[in-house]
Motif scaffolding. Structure first.
Motif, mmCIF file in Angstrom:
data_model
loop_
_atom_site.group_PDB
_atom_site.id
_atom_site.type_symbol
_atom_site.label_atom_id
_atom_site.label_comp_id
_atom_site.label_asym_id
_atom_site.label_seq_id
_atom_site.Cartn_x
_atom_site.Cartn_y
_atom_site.Cartn_z
ATOM 1 N N HIS A 1 -5.374 -5.723 -3.762
ATOM 2 C CA HIS A 1 -6.079 -4.864 -3.462
ATOM 3 C C HIS A 1 -6.039 -4.273 -2.252
ATOM 4 O O HIS A 1 -6.195 -3.162 -1.843
ATOM 5 N N MET A 2 -5.219 -4.949 -1.216
ATOM 6 C CA MET A 2 -4.938 -4.550 -0.075
ATOM 7 C C MET A 2 -3.931 -3.399 -0.104
ATOM 8 O O MET A 2 -3.831 -2.228 0.501
ATOM 9 N N TRP A 3 -2.829 -3.679 -0.987
ATOM 10 C CA TRP A 3 -1.520 -2.416 -1.474
ATOM 11 C C TRP A 3 -2.648 -1.344 -2.151
ATOM 12 O O TRP A 3 -2.329 -0.318 -1.621
ATOM 13 N N LEU A 4 -3.354 -1.296 -3.094
ATOM 14 C CA LEU A 4 -4.102 -0.391 -3.472
ATOM 15 C C LEU A 4 -4.952 0.460 -2.467
ATOM 16 O O LEU A 4 -4.858 1.646 -2.562
ATOM 17 N N TYR A 5 -5.477 -0.310 -1.756
ATOM 18 C CA TYR A 5 -6.293 0.382 -0.531
ATOM 19 C C TYR A 5 -5.273 1.332 0.413
ATOM 20 O O TYR A 5 -5.346 2.511 0.648
ATOM 21 N N MET A 6 -3.990 0.537 0.752
ATOM 22 C CA MET A 6 -3.050 1.455 1.535
ATOM 23 C C MET A 6 -2.302 2.736 0.800
ATOM 24 O O MET A 6 -1.785 3.564 1.328
ATOM 25 N N CYS A 7 -2.620 2.428 -0.617
ATOM 26 C CA CYS A 7 -1.893 3.587 -1.452
ATOM 27 C C CYS A 7 -3.029 4.452 -2.186
ATOM 28 O O CYS A 7 -3.349 4.118 -3.330
ATOM 29 N N PRO A 8 -3.592 5.338 -1.546
ATOM 30 C CA PRO A 8 -4.738 6.093 -2.117
ATOM 31 C C PRO A 8 -4.209 6.495 -3.483
ATOM 32 O O PRO A 8 -5.419 6.561 -4.418
ATOM 33 N N ALA A 9 -3.168 7.207 -3.817
ATOM 34 C CA ALA A 9 -2.765 7.701 -5.032
ATOM 35 C C ALA A 9 -2.227 6.541 -5.835
ATOM 36 O O ALA A 9 -0.961 6.454 -5.804
ATOM 37 N N ASN A 10 -3.068 5.789 -6.470
ATOM 38 C CA ASN A 10 -2.090 4.494 -7.002
ATOM 39 C C ASN A 10 -2.590 4.620 -8.708
ATOM 40 O O ASN A 10 -3.292 5.116 -9.101
ATOM 41 N N GLY A 11 -1.698 4.028 -9.416
ATOM 42 C CA GLY A 11 -1.893 3.415 -10.856
ATOM 43 C C GLY A 11 -2.437 2.256 -11.025
ATOM 44 O O GLY A 11 -2.255 1.619 -12.203
ATOM 45 N N GLY A 12 -3.519 1.812 -10.119
ATOM 46 C CA GLY A 12 -4.050 0.515 -10.441
ATOM 47 C C GLY A 12 -3.071 -0.686 -10.445
ATOM 48 O O GLY A 12 -2.266 -0.497 -9.747
ATOM 49 N N LEU A 13 -3.650 -1.703 -10.818
ATOM 50 C CA LEU A 13 -2.994 -3.172 -10.877
ATOM 51 C C LEU A 13 -1.634 -2.929 -11.730
ATOM 52 O O LEU A 13 -0.627 -3.834 -11.491
ATOM 53 N N SER A 14 -1.504 -1.948 -12.444
ATOM 54 C CA SER A 14 -0.447 -1.893 -13.414
ATOM 55 C C SER A 14 0.583 -0.751 -12.786
ATOM 56 O O SER A 14 1.810 -0.444 -13.454
ATOM 57 N N ASP A 15 0.472 -0.394 -11.517
ATOM 58 C CA ASP A 15 1.315 0.599 -10.852
ATOM 59 C C ASP A 15 2.680 -0.179 -10.805
ATOM 60 O O ASP A 15 2.823 -1.342 -10.564
ATOM 61 N N PRO A 16 3.784 0.540 -11.050
ATOM 62 C CA PRO A 16 5.048 -0.095 -11.341
ATOM 63 C C PRO A 16 5.749 -0.650 -9.967
ATOM 64 O O PRO A 16 6.533 -1.327 -10.128
ATOM 65 N N ARG A 17 5.077 -0.142 -8.873
ATOM 66 C CA ARG A 17 5.666 -0.466 -7.440
ATOM 67 C C ARG A 17 4.866 -1.561 -7.168
ATOM 68 O O ARG A 17 5.646 -2.395 -6.386
ATOM 69 N N LEU A 18 3.798 -1.966 -7.755
ATOM 70 C CA LEU A 18 3.211 -3.304 -7.304
ATOM 71 C C LEU A 18 3.469 -4.339 -8.494
ATOM 72 O O LEU A 18 3.811 -5.438 -8.368
ATOM 73 N N LYS A 19 3.458 -4.114 -9.793
ATOM 74 C CA LYS A 19 3.882 -4.688 -10.769
ATOM 75 C C LYS A 19 5.180 -4.057 -11.729
ATOM 76 O O LYS A 19 5.079 -3.146 -12.168
ATOM 77 N N PRO A 20 6.437 -4.407 -11.317
ATOM 78 C CA PRO A 20 7.564 -3.873 -11.869
ATOM 79 C C PRO A 20 7.487 -3.643 -13.203
ATOM 80 O O PRO A 20 7.115 -4.330 -14.044
#
Length: 319
Positions: free
Chosen positions: A221-240
């Motif tokens: 959730h820290m990463w999601l906060y730092m990335c306002p335009a995100n794809g949620g927990l399945s964002d490929p930059r977060l979860k390859p």
């Protein structure tokens, strides 16, 4: 264009907004807290930055370059002692860690690590200064690093803006590597290389991930906060994503984990998913027991830190 010393992307402790009317904290993460009025306060002060230099002990020379006059992206280039002017050197594109909000290639830790690797691997290294949260939220780190990698690749035909890269870099032996957040960014770059490619003549041989950050921990959730335009927990930059893993644009991957690192399990999971993805390269996992996250930077003379560095160097020298 070279300059004597750059200080372009230093992240301030407090987000540049109007003076606070309250000290109420609404969010608190591992590296920072957020006040009700939107101010962001980092828990660690900005790092001390050191200028480039010529190291008389190792013979490594370093200088700073501006990637583009249209952007705040810069980098530090490390050139080892040249024993054979006719021999081209492997190239390491290095991305520092720091939770996407701290550190710099100009800090003591990352300058010294890149310089040591350049000296011992006989490689020219380019360490990128990318945008940090909160001054420049994610995805600045990815876009800046991609812009810098493309700038480096633009020297493959020998007529780029930097003479060190034109004269000494072997673009058939390129490596991408980084620690922590830099490991995460390194994966994303390799995925882009696999899907978009680089300049003709550029071959990314290997990717080195040291204690890489991926999704699946309390830091999500820290990463999601730092990335306002995100794809949620399945964002490929977060979860390859499996498709990104399958087309990773390199031939070999080396992953380091530390036993006491909270990112250990997600890094091991990354290796397992990479093997199952259909990617045709080879992946090697190296674990150091009894140590914590980024231990090799905290004490470079420590026996296990030397082991990590030696393996990092060997991966470049022998591939």
């Amino acid at each position: 264009m070279a300059s004597s010393f750059l200080n372009l992307t230093s992240s301030s402790l407090v987000h540049p907004q109007m003076a606070s009317e309250t000290d109420e904290v609404v969010k608190e993460f591992r590296f920072f807290k957020v006040y009700k009025d939107g101010r962001v306060e980092l828990f660690r002060p900005p790092v001390e930055k050191i200028p480039p230099s010529d190291d008389p002990n190792t013979g490594v020379r370093s200088k700073d370059v501006v990637i583009s006059s249209d952007s705040p992206v810069s980098a530090r280039i490390f050139l080892p002692r040249i024993s054979d002017p006719g021999r081209k050197l492997p190239l390491l594109f290095y991305i520092h860690g720091g939770g996407f909000c701290m550190q710099s290639p100009f800090s003591h830790r990352h300058h010294n690590f890149a310089s040591t690797v350049a000296a011992e691997a006989g490689a020219i290294a380019v360490s990128v200064e990318y945008g940090l949260f909160p001054a420049r939220p994610i995805p600045a780190c990815y876009e800046d690093s991609w812009a810098a990698l493309r700038w480096v690749a633009g020297h493959a035909d020998g007529d780029g803006p930097d003479p060190w890269l034109n004269e000494h870099a072997d673009f058939g032996r390129v490596f991408i590597g980084g620690n922590s957040a830099g490991g995460n960014i390194s994966h994303t770059l390799a995925a882009r290389v696999g899907s978009m490619g680089l300049a003709a003549g550029v071959r990314v041989v290997g990717v080195i991930l040291v204690h890489p950050y991926f999704g699946g921990t309390e830091d999500d959730h820290m990463w999601l906060y730092m990335c306002p335009a995100n794809g949620g927990l399945s964002d490929p930059r977060l979860k390859p994503a499996k498709e990104d893993l399958a087309r990773l644009g390199c031939e070999k991957v080396l992953v380091f984990v530390a036993e006491k690192d909270h990112l250990r399990e997600v890094a091991i999971g990354y290796c397992e998913e990479l093997k199952k993805s259909g990617w045709r390269g080879s992946v090697e996992l190296v674990e150091h027991v009894g140590v914590e996250h980024s231990f090799h930077l905290a004490d470079p003379e420590y026996e296990k830190a030397v082991e990590l560095k030696d393996k990092f160097v060997s991966f470049i020298k022998h591939n």
